[in-house]
Design a protein around this motif. Sequence first.
Motif, PDB file in Angstrom:
ATOM      1  N   LYS A 256     -35.458   9.695  31.927  1.00  9.86           N
ATOM      2  CA  LYS A 256     -35.358   9.479  33.377  1.00  9.86           C
ATOM      3  C   LYS A 256     -36.635   9.890  34.107  1.00  9.86           C
ATOM      4  CE  LYS A 256     -30.376   9.985  33.884  1.00  9.86           C
ATOM      5  NZ  LYS A 256     -29.310  10.845  34.440  1.00  9.86           N
TER       6      LYS A 256
ATOM      7  N   ARG B  84     -36.705   2.237  38.783  1.00 14.98           N
ATOM      8  CA  ARG B  84     -35.694   2.642  39.750  1.00 14.98           C
ATOM      9  C   ARG B  84     -36.163   2.409  41.186  1.00 14.98           C
ATOM     10  NH1 ARG B  84     -33.625   8.477  38.199  1.00 14.98           N
ATOM     11  NH2 ARG B  84     -35.832   8.683  37.873  1.00 14.98           N
ATOM     12  N   SER B  85     -37.437   2.661  41.457  1.00 10.77           N
ATOM     13  CA  SER B  85     -37.945   2.455  42.815  1.00 10.77           C
ATOM     14  C   SER B  85     -38.000   0.965  43.160  1.00 10.77           C
ATOM     15  CB  SER B  85     -39.310   3.108  42.993  1.00 10.77           C
ATOM     16  OG  SER B  85     -40.255   2.452  42.193  1.00 10.77           O
TER      17      SER B  85
ATOM     18  N   HIS C 198     -35.985  -1.295  41.819  1.00  9.95           N
ATOM     19  CA  HIS C 198     -34.601  -1.775  41.811  1.00  9.95           C
ATOM     20  C   HIS C 198     -33.903  -1.536  43.149  1.00  9.95           C
ATOM     21  CE1 HIS C 198     -30.930  -3.120  40.003  1.00  9.95           C
ATOM     22  NE2 HIS C 198     -30.309  -2.012  40.365  1.00  9.95           N
ATOM     23  N   ARG C 199     -34.327  -0.521  43.865  1.00 13.10           N
ATOM     24  CA  ARG C 199     -33.727  -0.192  45.170  1.00 13.10           C
ATOM     25  C   ARG C 199     -34.193  -1.149  46.149  1.00 13.10           C
ATOM     26  NH1 ARG C 199     -34.339   6.325  45.330  1.00 13.10           N
ATOM     27  NH2 ARG C 199     -33.245   6.676  43.411  1.00 13.10           N
TER      28      ARG C 199
END
Length: 65
Positions: free
Chosen positions: A52, A61-62, A64-65
Amino acid sequence: MSILSLHHSDRGLHGDIHTLHPVRDFVADWLEATPAAILLRPVGAFLTEWVKSTPAVILFRSLHR
């Protein structure tokens, strides 16, 4: 002839409920009975946190937001 049953709770070999995945149950019971099971959770938790915190996952993750 004896049968070794390491199944937990009430899902024994001669119970009313028969499992559909005896191989999966055997592997899970075998892993729980080995000394390696002591290390699996801490090592798994460490590897999960490590993955992670890698730059690729942080970037994914950044985005995907």
